[in-house]
Write a protein that holds these residues in place. Structure first.
Motif, short mmCIF file in Angstrom:
data_model
loop_
_atom_site.label_atom_id
_atom_site.label_comp_id
_atom_site.label_asym_id
_atom_site.label_seq_id
_atom_site.Cartn_x
_atom_site.Cartn_y
_atom_site.Cartn_z
N LEU A 1 0.83 -1.20 0.00
CA LEU A 1 0.00 0.00 0.00
C LEU A 1 0.87 1.26 0.00
O LEU A 1 1.84 1.35 0.74
CB LEU A 1 -0.89 -0.01 1.25
N ASN A 2 0.51 2.20 -0.87
CA ASN A 2 1.20 3.49 -0.89
C ASN A 2 0.51 4.37 0.15
O ASN A 2 -0.54 4.95 -0.11
CB ASN A 2 1.11 4.10 -2.28
N LEU A 3 1.11 4.43 1.33
CA LEU A 3 0.43 5.02 2.48
C LEU A 3 0.03 6.47 2.23
O LEU A 3 -1.11 6.86 2.45
CB LEU A 3 1.32 4.92 3.72
N LYS A 4 0.98 7.27 1.73
CA LYS A 4 0.69 8.70 1.54
C LYS A 4 -0.43 8.90 0.55
O LYS A 4 -1.33 9.70 0.74
CB LYS A 4 1.95 9.43 1.07
N GLN A 5 -0.37 8.10 -0.54
CA GLN A 5 -1.38 8.27 -1.57
C GLN A 5 -2.77 7.86 -1.07
O GLN A 5 -3.74 8.61 -1.25
CB GLN A 5 -1.00 7.45 -2.79
N SER A 6 -2.85 6.72 -0.41
CA SER A 6 -4.19 6.30 -0.01
C SER A 6 -4.72 7.18 1.13
O SER A 6 -5.92 7.43 1.21
CB SER A 6 -4.23 4.82 0.37
N ARG A 7 -3.79 7.67 1.96
CA ARG A 7 -4.20 8.61 3.00
C ARG A 7 -4.81 9.85 2.35
O ARG A 7 -5.86 10.34 2.78
CB ARG A 7 -2.95 9.00 3.80
N MET A 8 -4.17 10.31 1.29
CA MET A 8 -4.64 11.47 0.54
C MET A 8 -6.06 11.23 0.02
O MET A 8 -6.94 12.08 0.16
CB MET A 8 -3.67 11.62 -0.63
N VAL A 9 -6.27 10.06 -0.61
CA VAL A 9 -7.57 9.77 -1.21
C VAL A 9 -8.65 9.70 -0.12
O VAL A 9 -9.75 10.23 -0.28
CB VAL A 9 -7.52 8.44 -2.00
N ILE A 10 -8.29 9.07 1.00
CA ILE A 10 -9.26 8.92 2.09
C ILE A 10 -9.63 10.30 2.66
O ILE A 10 -10.81 10.61 2.88
CB ILE A 10 -8.70 8.00 3.19
N ILE A 11 -8.63 11.15 2.85
CA ILE A 11 -8.89 12.49 3.39
C ILE A 11 -9.71 13.31 2.39
O ILE A 11 -10.67 13.98 2.76
CB ILE A 11 -7.56 13.21 3.72
N LEU A 12 -9.35 13.17 1.12
CA LEU A 12 -10.08 13.91 0.08
C LEU A 12 -11.55 13.49 0.06
O LEU A 12 -12.45 14.33 0.03
CB LEU A 12 -9.43 13.65 -1.28
N SER A 13 -11.77 12.18 0.11
CA SER A 13 -13.13 11.65 0.10
C SER A 13 -13.93 12.21 1.27
O SER A 13 -15.03 12.75 1.11
CB SER A 13 -13.08 10.13 0.15
#
Lengths: 342, 263
Positions: free
Chosen positions: A238-250
């Motif tokens: 898992l690309n932590l920074k990227q998925s964190r970004m998507v989750i926060i954006l959502s």
């Protein structure tokens, strides 16, 4: 798998319950409309023209708003609780609602600064929606910028709380210099409201909601990895920074839009994921996400029906009802299960 | 037996430690070892000597200070996280965020590097998960929730999850902490069996030196002076274990291959 089937059955039951609540919600109000008339009313062919107008222009948009708000807040609460590994997290931990409040406070409370004529023009429905959107958007950008720099997920949580404190402080200063009427107007916005959305507004609301929910659905796999903790998640590719970004954006899109259109509705986002986990006993987001959507919608529809005080002309603030009705339910569930599911 | 000689993981002149903005703190340097296919490797050393730092560097949680680590002939730095996830799996001491998953669901998370965008399990994924459960002898726990398990059972579940990830290497950070004596031996014995059975290279850190000496093919011993990697019998005859701890309290008995409290 046996367990998968039982989840599907539960989801089917919930969908049926949602449908019932939806119809009941439209039926109940200052005037009671029979259920069979509602169905024809939805197709635009109710016998009674007044009922037709009430259904089409008031109750139907309100019921849809309730569903969007309930499911949206539930989902964004769930995303935040998983991302921050914290059962106390909710959709607004990132300071989204504080940002929106600040925007609205600037428009309502700060309007004195802009002069009398401009003030009445500024304080219209749309200007509040736009102010709230800009406010939450600014906070969102700040949080995203910070989260791309910070390695520790918990730091983002603290930073979100700090943003909340800053905006609360500015709102206090503004209130200190405001008139009683302005304050009242600001407080009324804070009560939250599901009604008064036109079909145009609802279309925009729905569009943004769909974008947010789609991002959440794309995060399901990542969210499940995150259940193991950051290091395990990374070891699973898992690309932590990227998925964190998507989750926060959502979360921000969903919670920001809801706050802009319906005000800062508290409690639902925090409580619905807990309620759902107590009943559907899993943390698997493939089951949890749709379940949270359904439970959120149902609870919001019920709360709205109660807030309307059937057969009276009074409407109670929705924000008070959600907590008054919801909190005892969550307490009861936690006491009964004697264990918090997370 | 040529296959058994395949080198899966190796380090050359590796230095490990912590990088901060201005300075670097080197915990250990000059680390050279080669880990082969199907081997069980125990990593031992005193508290604070850098065992966890070494493991964290190998699993790419911490950056290499200097030198390099090679996995399947590829430099660790150049392997992206998705590829690494198919070559190396881990079992850590840290608590899970949520234990509200069934054993099956948790083990199935190990298939994530291979599944589609929403994590659908294909029949072959399901077979691999079931096989992992069988290898670790926990098929009967399949539908239990993880919070219902004992520490020993849970450790087995985490090992099954790593097996389901189907990697050449499994790295375990102190897999025997919190376990009773029986389960310590059980888990290490299980790891030995798995290394033989599946041909995976299994590297674990542990304070159970006595057990490790009896079960490991190779051991990595970290002392203040050097990091030594060899077969346990060679390590004993070279007197490596004697230098492991200060001698005021315990000393190593070469005859029994275990530590004794000094009288």
């Amino acid at each position: 798998m046996r367990s998968n089937k039982s989840y599907n059955k539960q989801l089917a039951l919930l969908t049926a319950a949602l449908l019932v609540c939806f119809l009941l919600n439209i039926s109940l109000g200052s005037i009671r409309i029979p259920i069979n008339e509602i169905v024809s009313g939805l197709y635009g062919s109710a016998e009674n023209k007044t009922w037709q107008i009430i259904i089409q222009d008031f109750r139907l948009p309100k019921a849809i708003t309730a569903i969007l708000v309930g499911s949206g807040l539930g989902v964004s609460g769930l995303l935040m609780q998983t991302l921050f590994r914290n059962p106390l997290a909710g959709p607004f931990v990132l300071g989204i609602s504080s940002g929106a409040s600040l925007g609205v406070a600037l428009v309502i409370l700060g309007s004195g600064l802009f002069g009398g004529i401009l003030a009445t023009y500024l304080v219209s429905k749309w200007s509040i929606v736009i102010a709230a959107s800009i406010g939450s958007l600014l906070v969102l950008i700040a949080v995203l910028a910070v989260s791309s720099k910070v390695r520790d997920t918990m730091a983002i949580l603290i930073i979100g709380l700090m943003f909340g404190s800053i905006t609360a402080a500015i709102v206090s200063v503004l209130s200190y210099f405001s008139t009683a009427e302005q304050l009242q107007q600001y407080i009324f916005w804070g009560f939250g409201s599901l009604s008064n959305l036109s079909w145009n507004e609802l279309t925009i609301f729905f569009g943004l909601y769909v974008i947010g929910i789609l991002l959440a659905i794309f995060s399901i796999k990542d969210l499940n990895s995150l259940l193991l903790g950051d290091n395990y998640a990374k070891s699973l590719g898992l690309n932590l920074k990227q998925s964190r970004m998507v989750i926060i954006l959502s979360t921000s899109i969903i919670a920001g839009t809801i706050t802009a259109f319906a005000g800062p509705i508290a409690f639902i986002g925090l409580a619905i994921p807990h309620l759902t986990r107590q009943i559907i006993k899993t943390s698997n987001h493939r089951v949890l996400l749709p379940a949270v959507c359904l439970y959120g919608s149902i609870v919001m529809l019920i709360c709205d029906s109660i807030a309307q005080l059937p057969a009276s002309d009074y409407i109670l603030p929705i924000n008070a009802i959600t907590a008054l009705i919801g909190a005892p339910v969550v307490i009861w569930l936690l006491v009964r299960q004697r264990k918090m599911m997370f | 037996m040529v296959e058994n000689e395949t080198i899966i993981l190796s380090t050359t002149n590796l230095a490990i430690g912590y990088l901060t903005n201005r300075s670097k703190l080197v915990v250990a340097s000059d680390i050279n070892f080669e880990l082969k296919k199907g081997q069980l490797i125990g990593l031992v050393g005193a508290n604070g000597i850098g065992k966890s730092t070494l493991l964290r560097t190998i699993i790419k949680v911490q950056p290499v200070i200097s030198g390099n680590i090679t996995i399947n002939n590829q430099d660790l730095i150049s392997i992206d996280s998705t590829d690494l996830a198919k070559q190396l799996s881990i079992v850590l001491t840290e608590q899970l965020t949520s234990k509200n998953l069934s054993v099956y669901e948790l083990v199935a998370l190990g298939r994530h590097p291979y599944t589609n965008w929403i994590g659908n399990l294909t029949t072959s994924d399901e077979n691999i998960v079931n096989n992992a459960l069988k290898l670790v002898n926990i098929s009967d726990l399949k539908d239990k929730k993880c919070f219902e398990l004992s520490d020993g059972q849970f450790q087995k579940v985490m090992i099954a999850r790593a097996l389901a990830q189907d990697t050449d290497i499994i790295v375990l950070d102190e897999p025997t902490t919190h376990l009773d004596m029986y389960h310590k031996a059980y888990i290490l014995k299980l790891l030995q069996h798995l290394a033989k059975e599946t041909g995976k290279t299994i590297l674990f850190s542990s304070h159970e030196i006595d057990l490790a000496i009896q079960l490991c093919d190779t051991m990595i011993v970290m002392t203040k002076e050097a990091v030594i990697c060899d077969q346990p019998c060679n390590l004993i005859s070279n007197g490596v274990f004697e230098s492991l701890f200060p001698k005021d309290l315990i000393s190593f008995d070469n005859a029994t291959g275990s530590f004794r409290v000094s009288k």
